[in-house]
Write a protein that holds these residues in place. Structure first.
Motif, PDB file in Angstrom:
ATOM      1  N   LEU A  35       0.941  -1.158  -0.038  1.00 53.05           N
ATOM      2  CA  LEU A  35      -0.022   0.102  -0.048  1.00 53.05           C
ATOM      3  C   LEU A  35       1.008   1.255   0.044  1.00 53.05           C
ATOM      4  O   LEU A  35       1.680   1.353   0.955  1.00 53.05           O
ATOM      5  CB  LEU A  35      -0.897  -0.260   1.227  1.00 53.05           C
ATOM      6  CG  LEU A  35      -1.783  -1.273   1.291  1.00 53.05           C
ATOM      7  CD1 LEU A  35      -2.734  -1.211   2.612  1.00 53.05           C
ATOM      8  CD2 LEU A  35      -2.668  -1.398  -0.067  1.00 53.05           C
ATOM      9  N   LEU A  36       0.755   2.130  -1.066  1.00 47.60           N
ATOM     10  CA  LEU A  36       1.597   3.173  -1.238  1.00 47.60           C
ATOM     11  C   LEU A  36       0.708   4.516  -0.870  1.00 47.60           C
ATOM     12  O   LEU A  36      -0.621   4.386  -0.492  1.00 47.60           O
ATOM     13  CB  LEU A  36       2.025   3.357  -2.595  1.00 47.60           C
ATOM     14  CG  LEU A  36       2.607   2.224  -3.104  1.00 47.60           C
ATOM     15  CD1 LEU A  36       2.816   2.379  -4.738  1.00 47.60           C
ATOM     16  CD2 LEU A  36       4.009   1.766  -2.390  1.00 47.60           C
ATOM     17  N   THR A  37       1.397   5.606  -0.670  1.00 41.79           N
ATOM     18  CA  THR A  37       0.753   6.919  -0.524  1.00 41.79           C
ATOM     19  C   THR A  37      -0.479   7.288  -1.614  1.00 41.79           C
ATOM     20  O   THR A  37      -0.405   6.541  -2.976  1.00 41.79           O
ATOM     21  CB  THR A  37       1.634   7.861  -0.425  1.00 41.79           C
ATOM     22  OG1 THR A  37       2.417   8.177  -1.490  1.00 41.79           O
ATOM     23  CG2 THR A  37       2.672   7.633   0.750  1.00 41.79           C
ATOM     24  N   ALA A  38      -1.200   8.329  -1.457  1.00 40.96           N
ATOM     25  CA  ALA A  38      -2.033   8.881  -2.472  1.00 40.96           C
ATOM     26  C   ALA A  38      -3.180   7.724  -2.918  1.00 40.96           C
ATOM     27  O   ALA A  38      -3.471   7.695  -4.162  1.00 40.96           O
ATOM     28  CB  ALA A  38      -1.460   9.523  -3.414  1.00 40.96           C
ATOM     29  N   GLY A  39      -3.417   6.708  -2.237  1.00 45.61           N
ATOM     30  CA  GLY A  39      -4.405   5.900  -2.404  1.00 45.61           C
ATOM     31  C   GLY A  39      -3.947   4.730  -3.507  1.00 45.61           C
ATOM     32  O   GLY A  39      -4.676   4.248  -4.508  1.00 45.61           O
ATOM     33  N   ARG A  40      -2.687   4.531  -3.530  1.00 41.27           N
ATOM     34  CA  ARG A  40      -2.192   3.714  -4.769  1.00 41.27           C
ATOM     35  C   ARG A  40      -1.555   2.471  -4.344  1.00 41.27           C
ATOM     36  O   ARG A  40      -1.390   2.312  -2.911  1.00 41.27           O
ATOM     37  CB  ARG A  40      -0.606   4.387  -5.416  1.00 41.27           C
ATOM     38  CG  ARG A  40      -1.336   5.659  -6.214  1.00 41.27           C
ATOM     39  CD  ARG A  40      -0.158   6.229  -6.650  1.00 41.27           C
ATOM     40  NE  ARG A  40       1.099   5.644  -6.587  1.00 41.27           N
ATOM     41  CZ  ARG A  40       2.276   5.955  -6.730  1.00 41.27           C
ATOM     42  NH1 ARG A  40       2.544   7.206  -6.932  1.00 41.27           N
ATOM     43  NH2 ARG A  40       3.453   5.182  -6.606  1.00 41.27           N
ATOM     44  N   MET A  41      -1.418   1.233  -5.031  1.00 39.51           N
ATOM     45  CA  MET A  41      -1.069   0.285  -4.351  1.00 39.51           C
ATOM     46  C   MET A  41       0.205  -0.294  -5.485  1.00 39.51           C
ATOM     47  O   MET A  41      -0.053  -0.062  -6.644  1.00 39.51           O
ATOM     48  CB  MET A  41      -1.839  -0.880  -4.055  1.00 39.51           C
ATOM     49  CG  MET A  41      -2.650  -1.250  -5.246  1.00 39.51           C
ATOM     50  SD  MET A  41      -3.792  -2.684  -4.361  1.00 39.51           S
ATOM     51  CE  MET A  41      -4.387  -3.089  -6.176  1.00 39.51           C
ATOM     52  N   GLN A  42       0.946  -1.211  -5.002  1.00 36.34           N
ATOM     53  CA  GLN A  42       1.700  -1.968  -5.870  1.00 36.34           C
ATOM     54  C   GLN A  42       1.748  -3.448  -5.764  1.00 36.34           C
ATOM     55  O   GLN A  42       1.786  -3.995  -4.599  1.00 36.34           O
ATOM     56  CB  GLN A  42       3.161  -1.556  -5.564  1.00 36.34           C
ATOM     57  CG  GLN A  42       4.319  -2.369  -6.381  1.00 36.34           C
ATOM     58  CD  GLN A  42       5.869  -2.159  -6.070  1.00 36.34           C
ATOM     59  OE1 GLN A  42       6.079  -0.967  -5.559  1.00 36.34           O
ATOM     60  NE2 GLN A  42       6.729  -2.901  -6.627  1.00 36.34           N
ATOM     61  N   VAL A  43       1.516  -4.219  -6.840  1.00 40.43           N
ATOM     62  CA  VAL A  43       1.310  -5.428  -6.661  1.00 40.43           C
ATOM     63  C   VAL A  43       2.502  -6.311  -7.599  1.00 40.43           C
ATOM     64  O   VAL A  43       2.913  -5.989  -8.615  1.00 40.43           O
ATOM     65  CB  VAL A  43       0.032  -6.082  -7.556  1.00 40.43           C
ATOM     66  CG1 VAL A  43       0.072  -7.435  -7.537  1.00 40.43           C
ATOM     67  CG2 VAL A  43      -1.073  -5.382  -6.774  1.00 40.43           C
ATOM     68  N   ARG A  44       3.034  -7.095  -6.902  1.00 46.33           N
ATOM     69  CA  ARG A  44       4.131  -7.970  -7.523  1.00 46.33           C
ATOM     70  C   ARG A  44       3.900  -9.542  -6.822  1.00 46.33           C
ATOM     71  O   ARG A  44       3.458  -9.893  -6.033  1.00 46.33           O
ATOM     72  CB  ARG A  44       5.342  -7.405  -7.008  1.00 46.33           C
ATOM     73  CG  ARG A  44       5.802  -7.472  -5.623  1.00 46.33           C
ATOM     74  CD  ARG A  44       6.985  -6.610  -5.620  1.00 46.33           C
ATOM     75  NE  ARG A  44       6.883  -5.931  -3.893  1.00 46.33           N
ATOM     76  CZ  ARG A  44       7.115  -6.680  -2.870  1.00 46.33           C
ATOM     77  NH1 ARG A  44       7.715  -7.965  -2.861  1.00 46.33           N
ATOM     78  NH2 ARG A  44       7.200  -6.180  -1.603  1.00 46.33           N
ATOM     79  N   ALA A  45       4.576 -10.187  -7.889  1.00 46.66           N
ATOM     80  CA  ALA A  45       4.588 -11.832  -7.819  1.00 46.66           C
ATOM     81  C   ALA A  45       5.602 -12.067  -6.625  1.00 46.66           C
ATOM     82  O   ALA A  45       6.635 -11.403  -6.496  1.00 46.66           O
ATOM     83  CB  ALA A  45       5.052 -12.386  -8.958  1.00 46.66           C
ATOM     84  N   ARG A  46       4.896 -13.006  -5.549  1.00 44.58           N
ATOM     85  CA  ARG A  46       5.884 -13.288  -4.561  1.00 44.58           C
ATOM     86  C   ARG A  46       6.956 -14.295  -4.988  1.00 44.58           C
ATOM     87  O   ARG A  46       6.383 -15.332  -5.730  1.00 44.58           O
ATOM     88  CB  ARG A  46       4.956 -13.810  -3.325  1.00 44.58           C
ATOM     89  CG  ARG A  46       5.877 -14.399  -2.156  1.00 44.58           C
ATOM     90  CD  ARG A  46       4.976 -15.191  -1.269  1.00 44.58           C
ATOM     91  NE  ARG A  46       4.457 -14.051  -0.261  1.00 44.58           N
ATOM     92  CZ  ARG A  46       3.962 -14.025   0.855  1.00 44.58           C
ATOM     93  NH1 ARG A  46       3.511 -15.377   1.129  1.00 44.58           N
ATOM     94  NH2 ARG A  46       3.691 -13.290   1.673  1.00 44.58           N
ATOM     95  N   PRO A  47       8.164 -14.263  -4.685  1.00 46.75           N
ATOM     96  CA  PRO A  47       9.033 -15.085  -5.239  1.00 46.75           C
ATOM     97  C   PRO A  47       8.943 -16.486  -4.324  1.00 46.75           C
ATOM     98  O   PRO A  47       8.617 -16.270  -3.290  1.00 46.75           O
ATOM     99  CB  PRO A  47      10.370 -14.686  -4.803  1.00 46.75           C
ATOM    100  CG  PRO A  47      10.243 -13.434  -3.975  1.00 46.75           C
ATOM    101  CD  PRO A  47       8.853 -13.131  -4.042  1.00 46.75           C
ATOM    102  N   GLY A  48       9.067 -17.506  -4.945  1.00 48.12           N
ATOM    103  CA  GLY A  48       9.044 -18.807  -4.470  1.00 48.12           C
ATOM    104  C   GLY A  48       9.175 -19.939  -5.247  1.00 48.12           C
ATOM    105  O   GLY A  48       9.234 -19.812  -6.393  1.00 48.12           O
ATOM    106  N   LYS A  49       8.980 -21.208  -4.854  1.00 49.47           N
ATOM    107  CA  LYS A  49       8.794 -22.172  -5.611  1.00 49.47           C
ATOM    108  C   LYS A  49       7.813 -22.734  -5.969  1.00 49.47           C
ATOM    109  O   LYS A  49       6.610 -22.248  -5.231  1.00 49.47           O
ATOM    110  CB  LYS A  49       9.679 -23.395  -4.934  1.00 49.47           C
ATOM    111  CG  LYS A  49      11.157 -23.390  -4.479  1.00 49.47           C
ATOM    112  CD  LYS A  49      11.483 -24.327  -3.373  1.00 49.47           C
ATOM    113  CE  LYS A  49      13.032 -24.286  -3.379  1.00 49.47           C
ATOM    114  NZ  LYS A  49      13.626 -25.277  -2.616  1.00 49.47           N
ATOM    115  N   SER A  50       7.712 -23.211  -7.213  1.00 50.11           N
ATOM    116  CA  SER A  50       6.342 -23.642  -7.746  1.00 50.11           C
ATOM    117  C   SER A  50       5.776 -24.959  -6.788  1.00 50.11           C
ATOM    118  O   SER A  50       6.621 -25.748  -6.222  1.00 50.11           O
ATOM    119  CB  SER A  50       6.739 -23.979  -9.091  1.00 50.11           C
ATOM    120  OG  SER A  50       5.297 -25.075  -9.599  1.00 50.11           O
ATOM    121  N   VAL A  51       4.601 -25.167  -6.847  1.00 49.92           N
ATOM    122  CA  VAL A  51       4.173 -26.380  -6.118  1.00 49.92           C
ATOM    123  C   VAL A  51       4.664 -27.659  -6.668  1.00 49.92           C
ATOM    124  O   VAL A  51       4.895 -28.686  -5.876  1.00 49.92           O
ATOM    125  CB  VAL A  51       2.569 -26.356  -5.807  1.00 49.92           C
ATOM    126  CG1 VAL A  51       1.865 -26.612  -7.279  1.00 49.92           C
ATOM    127  CG2 VAL A  51       2.069 -27.224  -4.758  1.00 49.92           C
TER     128      VAL A  51
END
Length: 83
Positions: A35-51
């Motif tokens: 959650l960023l300022t001014a009502g903005r957000m940033q979405v990113r893939a969570r690094p990790g291993k595939s199932v």
């Protein structure tokens, strides 16, 4: 490129296919939202291993691999008290 998403009555949004492809995520993967300022957000893939990386991790060297059908039969036999 701006992509408009609709918020449902439950307060949820669905990320469109091109957004998921851009993030490189597939069903079961996780994403992080900052959650960023001014009502903005940033979405990113969570690094990790595939199932898929967990398959076979309990296999012992030299033991034969079992098919899903063989595992199902063994499970059914165990539940029936035959094993």
């Amino acid at each position: 490129m701006a992509i408009t998403l609709t918020v449902t009555a439950k307060g949820q949004i669905t990320l469109r296919r091109e957004v998921l492809a851009h993030l490189g995520v597939r069903p079961g993967d996780k994403v992080d939202v900052d959650l960023l300022t001014a009502g903005r957000m940033q979405v990113r893939a969570r690094p990790g291993k595939s199932v898929a990386t967990i398959f076979g991790m309990l296999a012992k060297p030299g033991t034969p691999r079992r098919s899903i059908e063989e595992l199902s039969e063994a499970t059914a036999a165990a539940w029936a008290g035959e094993a």
